[in-house]
Design a protein around this motif. Structure first.
Motif, mmCIF file in Angstrom:
data_model
loop_
_atom_site.group_PDB
_atom_site.id
_atom_site.type_symbol
_atom_site.label_atom_id
_atom_site.label_comp_id
_atom_site.label_asym_id
_atom_site.label_seq_id
_atom_site.Cartn_x
_atom_site.Cartn_y
_atom_site.Cartn_z
ATOM 1 N N GLY A 63 5.946 13.227 -3.682
ATOM 2 C CA GLY A 63 6.664 12.307 -4.553
ATOM 3 C C GLY A 63 6.264 10.850 -4.410
ATOM 4 O O GLY A 63 6.730 10.000 -5.149
ATOM 5 N N ARG A 64 5.382 10.558 -3.465
ATOM 6 C CA ARG A 64 4.939 9.168 -3.243
ATOM 7 C C ARG A 64 3.613 8.942 -3.963
ATOM 8 O O ARG A 64 2.637 9.641 -3.714
ATOM 9 N N ILE A 65 3.599 7.939 -4.845
ATOM 10 C CA ILE A 65 2.398 7.599 -5.607
ATOM 11 C C ILE A 65 1.541 6.633 -4.801
ATOM 12 O O ILE A 65 2.058 5.667 -4.230
ATOM 13 N N THR A 66 0.239 6.885 -4.768
ATOM 14 C CA THR A 66 -0.714 5.937 -4.206
ATOM 15 C C THR A 66 -1.656 5.521 -5.320
ATOM 16 O O THR A 66 -2.232 6.363 -6.008
ATOM 17 N N LEU A 67 -1.779 4.207 -5.510
ATOM 18 C CA LEU A 67 -2.632 3.637 -6.545
ATOM 19 C C LEU A 67 -3.800 2.931 -5.891
ATOM 20 O O LEU A 67 -3.613 2.182 -4.923
ATOM 21 N N SER A 68 -5.004 3.167 -6.392
ATOM 22 C CA SER A 68 -6.182 2.501 -5.851
ATOM 23 C C SER A 68 -7.108 2.128 -7.002
ATOM 24 O O SER A 68 -7.024 2.687 -8.088
ATOM 25 N N SER A 82 9.312 8.897 -5.029
ATOM 26 C CA SER A 82 10.038 8.464 -3.829
ATOM 27 C C SER A 82 9.544 7.117 -3.317
ATOM 28 O O SER A 82 10.196 6.480 -2.496
ATOM 29 N N GLY A 83 8.369 6.682 -3.793
ATOM 30 C CA GLY A 83 7.829 5.393 -3.382
ATOM 31 C C GLY A 83 6.447 5.186 -3.968
ATOM 32 O O GLY A 83 5.849 6.112 -4.518
ATOM 33 N N VAL A 84 5.952 3.952 -3.858
ATOM 34 C CA VAL A 84 4.635 3.609 -4.389
ATOM 35 C C VAL A 84 3.865 2.839 -3.324
ATOM 36 O O VAL A 84 4.386 1.879 -2.738
ATOM 37 N N THR A 85 2.640 3.269 -3.081
ATOM 38 C CA THR A 85 1.729 2.533 -2.204
ATOM 39 C C THR A 85 0.633 1.955 -3.080
ATOM 40 O O THR A 85 -0.063 2.698 -3.779
ATOM 41 N N ASP A 86 0.496 0.646 -3.050
ATOM 42 C CA ASP A 86 -0.498 -0.039 -3.877
ATOM 43 C C ASP A 86 -1.694 -0.436 -3.026
ATOM 44 O O ASP A 86 -1.593 -1.322 -2.180
ATOM 45 N N LEU A 87 -2.812 0.230 -3.243
ATOM 46 C CA LEU A 87 -4.056 -0.083 -2.532
ATOM 47 C C LEU A 87 -5.064 -0.765 -3.443
ATOM 48 O O LEU A 87 -6.243 -0.891 -3.087
ATOM 49 N N VAL A 100 -4.809 7.437 -9.464
ATOM 50 C CA VAL A 100 -3.454 7.823 -9.074
ATOM 51 C C VAL A 100 -3.520 9.095 -8.239
ATOM 52 O O VAL A 100 -4.165 10.072 -8.631
ATOM 53 N N SER A 101 -2.850 9.084 -7.086
ATOM 54 C CA SER A 101 -2.656 10.323 -6.330
ATOM 55 C C SER A 101 -1.194 10.368 -5.918
ATOM 56 O O SER A 101 -0.541 9.336 -5.802
ATOM 57 N N VAL A 102 -0.686 11.578 -5.739
ATOM 58 C CA VAL A 102 0.720 11.751 -5.397
ATOM 59 C C VAL A 102 0.839 12.793 -4.291
ATOM 60 O O VAL A 102 0.217 13.855 -4.363
#
Length: 76
Positions: free
Chosen positions: A37-42, A65-70, A32-34
């Motif tokens: 306010g936007r979370i990125t998952l890898s 504020s949002g989620v990016t799924d990698l 998890v990184s942020v």
């Protein structure tokens, strides 16, 4: 009216805590990184159901504020 904004570190810690508690998500499979306010998952998951559970865990966290799924699903 002022808006309350959680620090990225707070959001990341809460997201990681929720993922750790979810038995549908393999331990240590998701990073998890942020930022702003936007979370990125890898990471790597074994099934699509794990991805669904992971996204449900973090999407509604306060301050997100949002989620990016990698993440990727491992080929069997």
């Amino acid at each position: 009216m002022s808006s309350v904004r959680f620090a990225d570190a707070q959001i990341a810690a809460e997201a990681a805590r929720r993922l750790d508690w979810d038995s549908a998500v393999p331990p240590h499979a998701v990073r998890v990184s942020v930022a702003h306010g936007r979370i990125t998952l890898s990471g790597e998951l074994e099934r699509e159901q794990q991805r669904t559970a992971m996204l449900e865990d973090v999407r509604r966290l306060f301050g997100v504020s949002g989620v990016t799924d990698l993440t990727v699903i491992k080929a069997h």
